[in-house]
Design a protein around this motif. Structure first.
Motif, short mmCIF file in Angstrom:
data_model
loop_
_atom_site.label_atom_id
_atom_site.label_comp_id
_atom_site.label_asym_id
_atom_site.label_seq_id
_atom_site.Cartn_x
_atom_site.Cartn_y
_atom_site.Cartn_z
N THR A 237 -7.28 9.85 1.37
CA THR A 237 -7.64 8.96 0.28
C THR A 237 -7.88 7.56 0.83
N THR B 223 -3.63 2.50 4.76
CA THR B 223 -2.30 2.51 5.37
C THR B 223 -2.41 2.61 6.88
N VAL C 96 0.83 -1.21 0.00
CA VAL C 96 0.00 0.00 0.00
C VAL C 96 0.86 1.25 0.00
N VAL C 97 1.95 1.24 0.74
CA VAL C 97 2.83 2.41 0.77
C VAL C 97 3.48 2.62 -0.59
N GLN D 36 1.12 4.34 -3.20
CA GLN D 36 0.70 5.73 -3.01
C GLN D 36 1.51 6.66 -3.89
N ARG D 37 0.91 7.79 -4.19
CA ARG D 37 1.54 8.79 -5.04
C ARG D 37 2.64 9.51 -4.28
N SER D 38 3.77 9.66 -4.90
CA SER D 38 4.87 10.37 -4.29
C SER D 38 4.65 11.87 -4.45
N GLU D 39 5.00 12.62 -3.42
CA GLU D 39 4.83 14.07 -3.49
C GLU D 39 6.06 14.75 -4.07
N LEU E 9 -6.27 4.88 -0.04
CA LEU E 9 -4.97 4.27 0.27
C LEU E 9 -4.40 4.80 1.58
N GLY E 10 -4.65 6.06 1.85
CA GLY E 10 -4.19 6.63 3.11
C GLY E 10 -4.88 5.99 4.32
#
Length: 119
Positions: A46, A52, A19-20, A23-26, A48-49
């Motif tokens: 989100t 997590t 899951v980590v 996730q979209r990287s910032e 996914l958040g």
């Protein structure tokens, strides 16, 4: 019981890793950058958040559960208690070391051919 908790713990660990990584990287290190998330003060939650957080909480719970189970299993027993009062005597044959004369390099006599020479 311990094996079941351990298997759940491993599944949670692999799920948390997956899951980590999904996730979209910032783009910035330590939360710096990323545009809208840094300006608003609070990032949008989100799916996914949230997943997590759930997997992370489950991982912590199973970690603590495993610690408690192992502590109950080994209560009253110390490593020092399991040691015998006198260690067994070690003899020369038990060390696995070769005899003193075989520590020398081979001589010419040792390198003689195994097949006798034909006359």
């Amino acid at each position: 019981m311990e094996n079941v908790v351990l298997i759940v713990h491993l599944l949670l660990a692999f799920g948390l890793i997956a899951v980590v990584l999904l996730q979209r990287s910032e783009g910035g290190g330590l939360g710096m950058g990323g545009g809208g998330g840094a300006v608003s003060g609070r990032a949008a939650a989100t799916a996914l958040g949230k997943l997590t957080w759930v997997l992370g909480a489950g991982f912590i719970v199973t970690s603590i559960s495993l610690t408690v189970l192992v502590a109950q299993k080994s209560s009253g027993a110390s490593v020092l208690d399991r040691l015998s009062a006198t260690p067994p005597a070690v003899t020369d044959t038990e060390t696995g070391l070769p005899a003193g004369d075989s520590l020398l390099p081979p001589t010419a006599e040792d390198n003689a051919p195994l097949v006798p020479a034909a006359d």
